[in-house]
Design an enzyme around this catalytic site. Structure first.
Site, PDB file in Angstrom:
ATOM      1  N   ASP A 276     -12.737   5.401   2.649  1.00  0.00           N
ATOM      2  CA  ASP A 276     -11.300   5.453   2.951  1.00  0.00           C
ATOM      3  C   ASP A 276     -10.895   6.857   3.382  1.00  0.00           C
ATOM      4  O   ASP A 276     -10.784   7.772   2.557  1.00  0.00           O
ATOM      5  CB  ASP A 276     -10.506   5.018   1.706  1.00  0.00           C
ATOM      6  CG  ASP A 276      -8.990   5.006   1.954  1.00  0.00           C
ATOM      7  OD1 ASP A 276      -8.530   5.561   2.968  1.00  0.00           O
ATOM      8  OD2 ASP A 276      -8.270   4.447   1.098  1.00  0.00           O
TER       9      ASP A 276
ATOM     10  N   GLU B  83      -7.218   0.530  -4.585  1.00  0.00           N
ATOM     11  CA  GLU B  83      -7.242   0.398  -3.128  1.00  0.00           C
ATOM     12  C   GLU B  83      -8.571  -0.162  -2.604  1.00  0.00           C
ATOM     13  O   GLU B  83      -8.566  -1.076  -1.773  1.00  0.00           O
ATOM     14  CB  GLU B  83      -6.917   1.752  -2.474  1.00  0.00           C
ATOM     15  CG  GLU B  83      -5.445   2.087  -2.634  1.00  0.00           C
ATOM     16  CD  GLU B  83      -5.113   3.560  -2.408  1.00  0.00           C
ATOM     17  OE1 GLU B  83      -5.984   4.311  -1.933  1.00  0.00           O
ATOM     18  OE2 GLU B  83      -3.967   3.952  -2.711  1.00  0.00           O
TER      19      GLU B  83
ATOM     20  N   LYS C 181       2.707  11.315  -3.125  1.00  0.00           N
ATOM     21  CA  LYS C 181       1.714  10.638  -3.971  1.00  0.00           C
ATOM     22  C   LYS C 181       0.827  11.627  -4.726  1.00  0.00           C
ATOM     23  O   LYS C 181       0.353  11.334  -5.822  1.00  0.00           O
ATOM     24  CB  LYS C 181       0.861   9.733  -3.075  1.00  0.00           C
ATOM     25  CG  LYS C 181      -0.089   8.806  -3.802  1.00  0.00           C
ATOM     26  CD  LYS C 181      -0.676   7.833  -2.793  1.00  0.00           C
ATOM     27  CE  LYS C 181      -1.755   6.949  -3.391  1.00  0.00           C
ATOM     28  NZ  LYS C 181      -2.258   6.004  -2.365  1.00  0.00           N
TER      29      LYS C 181
ATOM     30  N   ASP D  44       0.891  -1.168   0.000  1.00  0.00           N
ATOM     31  CA  ASP D  44       0.000   0.000   0.000  1.00  0.00           C
ATOM     32  C   ASP D  44       0.928   1.216   0.000  1.00  0.00           C
ATOM     33  O   ASP D  44       1.555   1.518   1.006  1.00  0.00           O
ATOM     34  CB  ASP D  44      -0.869  -0.053   1.267  1.00  0.00           C
ATOM     35  CG  ASP D  44      -1.664   1.231   1.501  1.00  0.00           C
ATOM     36  OD1 ASP D  44      -1.645   2.121   0.624  1.00  0.00           O
ATOM     37  OD2 ASP D  44      -2.309   1.339   2.567  1.00  0.00           O
TER      38      ASP D  44
HETATM   39  P1  ADP Z   1      -2.834   7.213   3.922  1.00  0.00           P
HETATM   40  O1  ADP Z   1      -3.731   6.215   3.318  1.00  0.00           O
HETATM   41  O2  ADP Z   1      -3.234   8.623   3.623  1.00  0.00           O
HETATM   42  O3  ADP Z   1      -1.394   6.977   3.642  1.00  0.00           O
HETATM   43  P2  ADP Z   1      -3.388   6.092   6.595  1.00  0.00           P
HETATM   44  O4  ADP Z   1      -4.499   5.226   6.214  1.00  0.00           O
HETATM   45  O5  ADP Z   1      -2.176   5.433   7.165  1.00  0.00           O
HETATM   46  O6  ADP Z   1      -2.970   7.145   5.505  1.00  0.00           O
HETATM   47  O7  ADP Z   1      -3.982   7.115   7.686  1.00  0.00           O
HETATM   48  C1  ADP Z   1      -3.189   8.033   8.330  1.00  0.00           C
HETATM   49  C2  ADP Z   1      -4.060   8.887   9.200  1.00  0.00           C
HETATM   50  O8  ADP Z   1      -4.710   8.080  10.160  1.00  0.00           O
HETATM   51  C3  ADP Z   1      -3.283   9.941   9.946  1.00  0.00           C
HETATM   52  O9  ADP Z   1      -3.940  11.170   9.858  1.00  0.00           O
HETATM   53  C4  ADP Z   1      -3.329   9.424  11.369  1.00  0.00           C
HETATM   54  O10 ADP Z   1      -3.287  10.467  12.312  1.00  0.00           O
HETATM   55  C5  ADP Z   1      -4.663   8.744  11.414  1.00  0.00           C
HETATM   56  N1  ADP Z   1      -4.771   7.758  12.488  1.00  0.00           N
HETATM   57  C6  ADP Z   1      -3.983   6.685  12.700  1.00  0.00           C
HETATM   58  N2  ADP Z   1      -4.376   6.035  13.799  1.00  0.00           N
HETATM   59  C7  ADP Z   1      -5.439   6.712  14.304  1.00  0.00           C
HETATM   60  C8  ADP Z   1      -6.284   6.538  15.437  1.00  0.00           C
HETATM   61  N3  ADP Z   1      -6.110   5.540  16.301  1.00  0.00           N
HETATM   62  N4  ADP Z   1      -7.272   7.442  15.634  1.00  0.00           N
HETATM   63  C9  ADP Z   1      -7.454   8.455  14.775  1.00  0.00           C
HETATM   64  N5  ADP Z   1      -6.695   8.665  13.690  1.00  0.00           N
HETATM   65  C10 ADP Z   1      -5.689   7.813  13.458  1.00  0.00           C
HETATM   66 MG    MG Z   2      -4.463   4.739   2.289  1.00  0.00          MG
END
Ligand code: ADP
Ligand code: MG
Length: 624
Positions: A205, A183, A83, A21
């Site tokens: 998402d 995705e 990205k 991912d």
């Molecule tokens: P992306 O797909 O954009 O790369 P992710 O799916 O990894 O990102 O999501 C990242 C986001 O999720 C960040 O903003 C992070 O702060 C938030 N996040 C991660 N864990 C938690 C949680 N337990 N509660 C709320 N937000 C969270």
């Molecule tokens: Mg993502």
């Protein structure tokens, strides 16, 4: 006695493929093991790699967690959210460019470049560094096994050039891409939703900086994207920002305004806000701390989940609005959605879950970690593509071939069945009669050899072809299926650039049962179809030969002896009659065609002579 080292580990490596991912905020690798996909956590580390890069003074680039921390000290040399720039030109990224700490330029091919410490990097190169970091982490977790085969995910709305940029990044990283997967499709795979006979899935998402919702349909394991919606600038970062704003307001009493706007300080606030937000996902209240010992600032503030929900309610509302639009585009009311899947770290926020559940009227899937589910699904896909066993799985493919009816009623298949989408293919066509200035195109779908036995998808006309002898105009017919399964057929006459096109949703109104019936009838009729196709092609060929013969007779005919001329005329008449007789089979047509060819040999020789003479006239022998 010596020992011989056996590289057993590396042998075992050949059948490990990773699912990756490649996220805007975080990237993650997973693999298939013991009947299920697992995230690869190297010893003592967590699995995900923040998609951040720090550029050192000495020219080194640090990727991941450390880069994210270095942003605190040196924000001017740290990049995030690469990205967003993938497959884009400068003018596509104007608004995102503002949050980039370095100058941007463009390559000759219109690719954005980041200028860092006197060097230029394309998003592809930077994403390659992130991919390499994910790969290295995975290799470590696998005890040193080398992995090169990967499945990488991209948002469903990524266009061809963004997908291509992702492939290029993988190539630069030395990875072999088995497939690029959407995705939302990957997330659905992780939940095994492809095993459903049919159904509609909404994938919600909410990541770090982006929000996407996709409505998918599943039919016999084939996923199709019905609609997508979202906001490329809405995500967990905005949730953090609401807390940062509160902090800034309260800190304004004790800090200079310029210090409040310092990039490094803001990054510190953001991390503190994120930590607090994450705690609020599990605890009813949490503290946000900011401490700057050197300037004597110590700030500590309690937030309740209730207060946080109030601060972020409008953000969640925006995501729901996108969901409603995606549903409307897919022409589905929320009740008709069979499964809802939550993806992205921000869907851990309890209020997000609750409001999504309310909108769709059903409990969303969140049994798997939402920030891992895409990588897990990619690992499932990688496993299957490596020949692993699991229920047969077809996805994001064209279940039936697509083509054009040719002269004589046969089909020229342009996109073969089971091609992964998006895909495209181009084939050259020409005119059949002299001076023909238009062509009717008939787009068909199916496996049968004759257009009449296939499903008709649509017709369109290309006009304005310059008047030329038959076979001279060059018409390129391009079939393009985008990520949503939309087919665009474009016909273009190359000398004038005149073109015409049609857009079709090939799977509309076609049920699984019908696809199966079409496939079965193709198998059943394979033999007859083959003969019918040969007959159709022979009729076309005889037509072309007949016109060439008539032209030849009028040009060089008088020079033929009477007997030969009569032979030619007889064979010509017989062949034309045969071509017009719909009852004749391929064997009989072949015979007439061969007879015509034999009879016209002397004529052809004579014509060649004419051509040669014409070519030589006026030229000296040594020029030939
Ligand atoms: P992306 O797909 O954009 O790369 P992710 O799916 O990894 O990102 O999501 C990242 C986001 O999720 C960040 O903003 C992070 O702060 C938030 N996040 C991660 N864990 C938690 C949680 N337990 N509660 C709320 N937000 C969270
Ligand atoms: Mg993502």
């Amino acid at each position: 006695m010596g020992f011989i080292e056996l590289n057993v580990l590396n042998n075992a490596a050949s059948n490990v493929a990773l699912g990756i991912d490649l996220g805007t905020t975080n990237s993650l690798g997973a693999r298939w093991k013991d009947g299920r996909p697992i995230v690869l956590h190297p010893e003592g580390g967590s699995g995900y790699v923040p998609s951040a890069l720090h550029f050192g003074e000495q020219g080194g680039v640090i990727v991941g967690r450390e880069a994210r921390e270095l942003a605190l000290l040196d924000p001017a040399h740290t990049l995030f959210s690469i990205k967003r720039f993938m497959g884009r030109g400068l003018k596509d990224v104007e608004s995102d460019a503002r949050s980039v700490p370095c100058p941007l330029s463009e390559t000759q091919n219109g690719v954005v470049q980041f200028e860092m410490r006197g060097r230029k990097f394309t998003p592809q190169e930077l994403s390659a560094l992130i991919l390499m970091k994910v790969r290295d982490q995975a290799c470590k977790a696998l005890g040193g096994i080398e992995v090169t085969k990967v499945v990488i995910t991209v948002p469903a709305y990524f266009d061809d050039s963004q997908r291509q940029a992702t492939r290029d990044a993988a190539r630069i990283a030395g990875l072999d891409v088995l497939r690029i997967v959407n995705e939302p499709t990957a997330a659905s795979l992780a939940y095994g939703l492809d095993q459903r006979k049919q159904g509609k899935v909404a994938v919600y998402d909410l990541g770090g900086g982006t929000f996407d919702v996709s409505i998918l349909s599943i039919e016999e394991g084939v996923f199709q994207v019905l609609s997508t919606n979202g906001d490329t600038h809405l995500g967990g970062d905005d949730f953090d920002r609401t807390l940062v704003e509160v902090a800034k307001k309260e800190l304004a009493a004790v800090m200079r305004p310029s210090a409040l706007e310092d990039r490094a300080f803001l990054q510190l606030l953001r991390l503190a806000a994120e930590r607090c937000k994450i705690e609020l996902s599990t605890d009813p209240e949490a503290y946000m701390h900011v401490s700057l010992p050197e300037s004597g600032v110590q700030w500590r503030r309690k937030f309740t989940r209730h207060e946080f929900d109030a601060l972020t309610a409008h953000l969640i509302e925006r995501t729901l609005h996108s969901c409603r639009r995606a549903l409307a585009d897919a022409k589905l009311p929320p009740e008709q959605i069979d499964e809802v899947v939550l993806v992205g770290g921000s869907t851990r926020v309890p209020a997000v879950r609750a409001r999504v559940e309310k909108l769709f009227g059903r409990k969303p899937h969140c049994e798997l970690n939402p920030d891992e589910v895409v990588a897990l699904g990619a690992a499932v896909q990688a496993h299957v593509l490596m020949g692993g066993t699991r229920e047969v799985l077809l996805m994001d493919v064209t279940p039936l071939s697509l083509g054009i009816e040719t002269m004589g009623g046969a089909v020229a298949k342009i996109i073969q069945r089971n091609s992964t989408i998006p895909c495209q293919a181009t084939e050259g066509f020409t005119t059949y009669v002299d001076g023909q200035n238009g062509i009717d195109f008939h787009v068909v779908q199916g496996e049968r050899e004759l257009a009449a036995d296939c499903r008709s998808l649509g017709r369109f006309k290309l006009k304005g072809i310059p008047a030329l002898p038959a076979g001279m105009p060059r018409i390129a017919v391009r079939f393009h299926i985008d990520a949503n399964g939309m087919l665009t057929v474009t016909a273009k006459e190359e000398s004038t650039g005149t073109s015409a096109r049609i857009e079709i949703q090939p799977m509309n109104g076609l049920s699984d049962g019908e696809v199966e019936t079409m496939l079965n009838s193709a198998y059943r009729n394979a033999r007859e179809d083959f003969d019918a196709r040969r007959a159709a092609d022979l009729r076309t060929e005889i037509g072309t030969m007949a016109r060439a013969t008539e032209r030849g007779l009028s040009q060089a005919g008088p020079a033929l002896d009477r007997e030969t001329r009569r032979d030619v005329e007889e064979a010509l008449a017989a062949a034309k009659k045969a071509a017009a007789d719909t009852q004749l089979d391929a064997g009989a047509l072949q015979k007439r065609r061969d007879e015509l060819e034999r009879a016209t040999l002397p004529l052809a020789a004579l014509l060649m002579d004419h051509v040669a003479k014409a070519a030589l006239s006026g030229k000296r022998l040594d020029e030939v």
